[in-house]
Design a protein around this motif. Structure first.
Motif, PDB file in Angstrom:
ATOM      1  N   UNK A  41       0.836  -1.191   0.000  1.00 35.50           N
ATOM      2  CA  UNK A  41       0.000   0.000   0.000  1.00 35.50           C
ATOM      3  C   UNK A  41       0.874   1.245   0.000  1.00 35.50           C
ATOM      4  N   UNK A  42       0.375   2.321  -0.577  1.00 35.73           N
ATOM      5  CA  UNK A  42       1.110   3.579  -0.536  1.00 35.73           C
ATOM      6  C   UNK A  42       0.570   4.489   0.569  1.00 35.73           C
ATOM      7  N   UNK A  43      -0.329   3.986   1.438  1.00 39.07           N
ATOM      8  CA  UNK A  43      -0.884   4.796   2.518  1.00 39.07           C
ATOM      9  C   UNK A  43       0.151   5.103   3.592  1.00 39.07           C
ATOM     10  N   UNK A  44       1.087   4.209   3.827  1.00 36.98           N
ATOM     11  CA  UNK A  44       2.130   4.413   4.820  1.00 36.98           C
ATOM     12  C   UNK A  44       3.259   5.204   4.164  1.00 36.98           C
ATOM     13  N   UNK A  95       4.833   1.103  14.332  1.00 39.49           N
ATOM     14  CA  UNK A  95       3.757   0.817  13.383  1.00 39.49           C
ATOM     15  C   UNK A  95       3.195  -0.579  13.673  1.00 39.49           C
ATOM     16  N   UNK A  96       1.875  -0.729  13.813  1.00 38.32           N
ATOM     17  CA  UNK A  96       1.299  -2.073  14.004  1.00 38.32           C
ATOM     18  C   UNK A  96       1.591  -2.947  12.784  1.00 38.32           C
ATOM     19  N   UNK A  97       2.159  -4.142  13.042  1.00 38.58           N
ATOM     20  CA  UNK A  97       2.526  -5.041  11.951  1.00 38.58           C
ATOM     21  C   UNK A  97       1.704  -6.328  11.919  1.00 38.58           C
ATOM     22  N   UNK A 117      -0.566  -6.919   8.988  1.00 40.17           N
ATOM     23  CA  UNK A 117      -1.549  -5.857   8.814  1.00 40.17           C
ATOM     24  C   UNK A 117      -1.391  -5.348   7.373  1.00 40.17           C
ATOM     25  N   UNK A 118      -2.472  -5.297   6.646  1.00 33.96           N
ATOM     26  CA  UNK A 118      -2.430  -4.905   5.228  1.00 33.96           C
ATOM     27  C   UNK A 118      -1.767  -3.548   5.038  1.00 33.96           C
ATOM     28  N   UNK A 139       7.099  -1.092   6.646  1.00 30.82           N
ATOM     29  CA  UNK A 139       6.916  -0.171   5.522  1.00 30.82           C
ATOM     30  C   UNK A 139       7.191   1.275   5.912  1.00 30.82           C
ATOM     31  N   UNK A 140       7.214   1.573   7.186  1.00 30.47           N
ATOM     32  CA  UNK A 140       7.388   2.962   7.627  1.00 30.47           C
ATOM     33  C   UNK A 140       8.853   3.308   7.892  1.00 30.47           C
ATOM     34  N   UNK A 141       9.555   2.500   8.708  1.00 28.22           N
ATOM     35  CA  UNK A 141      10.948   2.812   9.054  1.00 28.22           C
ATOM     36  C   UNK A 141      11.947   1.966   8.273  1.00 28.22           C
TER      37      UNK A 141
END
Length: 181
Positions: A41-44, A95-97, A117-118, A139-141
Motif C-alpha cells: 500500500x502507498x498509505x504508509x 507501526x502495528x505489523x 496488517x495490510x 513499511x514505515x521505518x
C-alpha cells in the motif's frame, strides 16, 4: 569476520553467476519502499531517517535485527510463546505489523504469523543464503523483521517468521504507543 559473515560472503560469491538468471522483486514505485522493494500500500509514508538515527531508541539487539538484518537465535524470544490478544508493533517506529489473531506456533522458535496488517509490510528478495527468500520489513521505518515462507497453515499457506526483538507486544485493552518519527 565471524562465521556467519564468512558464510554469507562465500554463498554470495558462489551465487553471483546465477543471480542474473533468477527473478528479482521489482520496485513498485511506492513511496514507502526502499530501493528494490515492494509494499502492499502507498498509505504508509516511509520515514526519511537514516538507520543510525534509531540507535538511541531501540536496544542494541533490536538495532542489529532491524537495521543490520541480523537474526536472533531461535527459541530466544519470549514473544514466540506470547498467546494473549493484542497487537505486535515495530520495535523502532511502533507501526502495528501483526494482530495476535494471526499468530501461530510454527515450532521454529520465532514468532510466526499467517498474515501482516495490510499495507504495513514491504518485501524484497534476499539472496544471502544463495537461494532466493522473501525478506520483509516495516513499511514505515524500513526495519528488517524477518522472512515469509510458503509452509504456513491453510488457507493462505504463509508463515511470516519474525525476529521477536524487532517487535513489541501491546496487550488488547492497552493503547498502542504513539508512532515515532
Amino acid at each position: 569476520m565471524n562465521r556467519r559473515n564468512a558464510l554469507q560472503t562465500l554463498t554470495t560469491l558462489v551465487a553471483l553467476p546465477w543471480l542474473p538468471a533468477c527473478s528479482r522483486a521489482s520496485d513498485t514505485g511506492a513511496a514507502a519502499a526502499p530501493a528494490g522493494a515492494k509494499t502492499a500500500s502507498s498509505k504508509i509514508v516511509r520515514l526519511n531517517r537514516p538507520a543510525a538515527a534509531w540507535w538511541d531508541q531501540v536496544s542494541p539487539a533490536a538495532y542489529r535485527m532491524l537495521f543490520e538484518e541480523d537474526t536472533e537465535p531461535s527459541f530466544s524470544s519470549p514473544l514466540d510463546k506470547e498467546k494473549r490478544d493484542g497487537t505486535f508493533v515495530c520495535a523502532a517506529c511502533h507501526l502495528p505489523l501483526f494482530d495476535s489473531a494471526h499468530k501461530f506456533d510454527s515450532g521454529t522458535g520465532w514468532p510466526s504469523f499467517t498474515r501482516p496488517v495490510a499495507g504495513h509490510i514491504g518485501t524484497k528478495k534476499d539472496f544471502k543464503l544463495v537461494w532466493p527468500r522473501t525478506e520483509y520489513h516495516c513499511a514505515r521505518c524500513g526495519g528488517h523483521q524477518g522472512h515469509v515462507f510458503d509452509d504456513g497453515p491453510p488457507p493462505r499457506g504463509e508463515r511470516w517468521c519474525n525476529n521477536g526483538v524487532a517487535l513489541a507486544f501491546v496487550p488488547k485493552g492497552q493503547p498502542l504507543p504513539a508512532l515515532r518519527s
